[in-house]
Design an enzyme around this catalytic site. Structure first.
Site, PDB file in Angstrom:
ATOM      1  N   ASP A  34     -35.768   3.017 -33.043  1.00 58.17           N
ATOM      2  CA  ASP A  34     -37.086   3.194 -33.658  1.00 58.17           C
ATOM      3  C   ASP A  34     -37.150   2.621 -35.069  1.00 58.17           C
ATOM      4  O   ASP A  34     -36.665   3.230 -36.026  1.00 58.17           O
ATOM      5  CB  ASP A  34     -37.421   4.707 -33.685  1.00 58.17           C
ATOM      6  CG  ASP A  34     -38.759   4.968 -34.329  1.00 58.17           C
ATOM      7  OD1 ASP A  34     -38.987   6.127 -34.762  1.00 58.17           O
ATOM      8  OD2 ASP A  34     -39.577   4.038 -34.411  1.00 58.17           O
ATOM      9  N   ASP A 217     -43.015  -1.551 -35.540  1.00 60.30           N
ATOM     10  CA  ASP A 217     -42.514  -0.249 -35.120  1.00 60.30           C
ATOM     11  C   ASP A 217     -42.130  -0.221 -33.643  1.00 60.30           C
ATOM     12  O   ASP A 217     -42.984  -0.023 -32.773  1.00 60.30           O
ATOM     13  CB  ASP A 217     -43.573   0.833 -35.413  1.00 60.30           C
ATOM     14  CG  ASP A 217     -43.073   2.219 -35.055  1.00 60.30           C
ATOM     15  OD1 ASP A 217     -43.864   3.170 -35.126  1.00 60.30           O
ATOM     16  OD2 ASP A 217     -41.883   2.346 -34.678  1.00 60.30           O
TER      17      ASP A 217
HETATM   18  O1  LIG Z   1     -43.513   7.841 -35.399  1.00 64.42           O
HETATM   19  C1  LIG Z   1     -43.623   6.665 -35.633  1.00 64.42           C
HETATM   20  N1  LIG Z   1     -42.862   5.740 -34.992  1.00 64.42           N
HETATM   21  N2  LIG Z   1     -41.832   6.097 -34.153  1.00 64.42           N
HETATM   22  C2  LIG Z   1     -42.007   6.920 -33.094  1.00 64.42           C
HETATM   23  N3  LIG Z   1     -43.166   7.275 -32.572  1.00 64.42           N
HETATM   24  C3  LIG Z   1     -42.964   8.173 -31.441  1.00 64.42           C
HETATM   25  C4  LIG Z   1     -41.491   8.446 -31.330  1.00 64.42           C
HETATM   26  C5  LIG Z   1     -40.850   7.529 -32.320  1.00 64.42           C
HETATM   27  C6  LIG Z   1     -44.595   6.167 -36.620  1.00 64.42           C
HETATM   28  C7  LIG Z   1     -44.164   5.489 -37.733  1.00 64.42           C
HETATM   29  C8  LIG Z   1     -45.089   5.072 -38.686  1.00 64.42           C
HETATM   30  C9  LIG Z   1     -46.427   5.340 -38.473  1.00 64.42           C
HETATM   31 BR1  LIG Z   1     -47.709   4.781 -39.765  1.00 64.42          BR
HETATM   32  C10 LIG Z   1     -46.872   6.014 -37.338  1.00 64.42           C
HETATM   33  C11 LIG Z   1     -45.931   6.426 -36.401  1.00 64.42           C
END
Ligand SMILES: O=C(NNC1=NCCC1)c1ccc(Br)cc1
Length: 330
Positions: A34, A217
């Site tokens: 991630d 991401d």
């Molecule tokens: O949580 C984030 N990325 N990773 C993951 N999502 C779901 C499981 C892992 C995320 C990061 C930055 C922003 Br702005 C919004 C969301």
């Protein structure tokens, strides 16, 4: 050193899982790499049994190289509302042949329902910047930051694929994995993310110069983009509508939908229409959920897997003060 590991998609490419070896003898867990977070956490022997449904569990008591990091705890929540928390061990972690002997392995003592119900996901491996690691009172270092000095190049790359296994490489750029030139753009890591500026988009034969900030991401499934882009894109699809009950833009599954191209640096990446017909949104299979959705109220866009799997992406730590992202077609 250099390493290479497979990124295997779950159903509908919701996320990609990569095998990671932890401890001695090695315990293999399949983790969600991630680039939107910075904690390496795992289902463990300390996760309550009622919250475990088929996941592999790391048991530090079975590893001769594990050590408890006393007095440290962690607690994280993600953009999709999922969350987990627990305590911290250190142990040997090996990803695709690259290892670090004392990697902080955050063991879960609590996980939210969406983690409990995802039997294939044994935890996450954070690849954002260490400054947003959640361990208190002492922030821990990410796997990439730990191994960086041993890597041939201070880079890792993502080559995610649509409904097929892709690859995460560490320490080198596989010249056979992309076509044309890699276009590098500067990264602003002040929020701890791989944040960059996109310079435009096109739908069909209409090209629009729009500068907008976004993060790369790998942990987010969809492409969360400016409302302007959503309006322009879904206006091209007969029967497309924003469904508050289904949680985003949906359209008839048999609709003809356009490709979407985003421009970063000198490179234009085209997401094929098939990647944007994301998944059936209703039982009858008549409405399909869009792979592009609005980034409203986040403050910047999220280039999640739907966008990333159309590209070869280089996450380049460069010299600390100037990280950068490389984008190429493939
Ligand atoms: O949580 C984030 N990325 N990773 C993951 N999502 C779901 C499981 C892992 C995320 C990061 C930055 C922003 Br702005 C919004 C969301």
């Amino acid at each position: 050193t250099r390493g290479s590991a497979e990124a295997v998609p779950e159903k509908d490419d919701i996320q990609y899982l990569t095998p990671v070896k932890i401890g001695t003898p090695p315990q293999t867990l399949n983790l969600d790499f991630d680039s939107g977070s910075s904690d390496l956490w795992v289902f463990s022997s300390e996760t309550p049994s009622r919250q475990v449904n088929g996941q592999a569990q790391y048991d530090p008591t079975k590893s001769s190289t594990s050590s408890k990091v006393d007095g440290q705890t962690w607690s994280i929540s993600y953009g999709d509302g999922s969350a987990s928390s627990g305590v911290v061990f250190k142990d040997n972690v090996d990803v695709g042949g690259v290892s670090f002997p004392a990697q902080a392995v955050e063991v879960a003592q609590k996980v939210s329902s969406s983690f409990s119900s995802d039997e294939n996901n044994d935890g996450l491996l954070g690849l954002a910047f260490s400054k947003i690691n959640t361990v208190k009172p002492n922030k821990q270092i990410t796997f990439f930051d730990n191994i960086m000095s041993n890597l041939e190049k201070p880079v890792w790359t993502s080559d995610l694929k649509n409904d097929a296994p892709g690859t995460y490489n560490f320490g080198y750029i596989d010249e056979d994995a992309y076509t044309g030139e890699i276009s590098y753009v500067p990264v602003d890591n002040s929020q701890g993310f791989w944040s960059f500026e996109a310079s435009g988009y096109s739908i069909g034969n209409k090209s629009v110069p729009l500068k907008f900030q976004g993060i790369a991401d790998t942990g987010t499934s969809l492409a969360m983009l400016p409302q302007e882009i959503n309006t322009a894109y879904y206006s091209q699809i007969q029967g497309a509508t924003m469904s508050y009950s289904l949680g985003g833009y949906v359209f008839p599954c048999d609709a003809k939908i356009p490709d979407f191209t985003y421009k970063v640096g000198d490179v234009s990446i085209t997401i094929p229409a098939s990647f944007i017909n994301y998944a059936e949104a209703d039982e009858e299979g008549k409405k399909c959920f869009g792979g592009i959705q609005p980034d409203t109220d986040i403050g910047f866009s999220i280039f999640g897997d739907v966008a990333l799997k159309a590209a070869f992406v280089v996450f380049d730590a460069g010299t600390e003060s100037s990280p950068r992202l490389g984008w190429a077609n493939k």
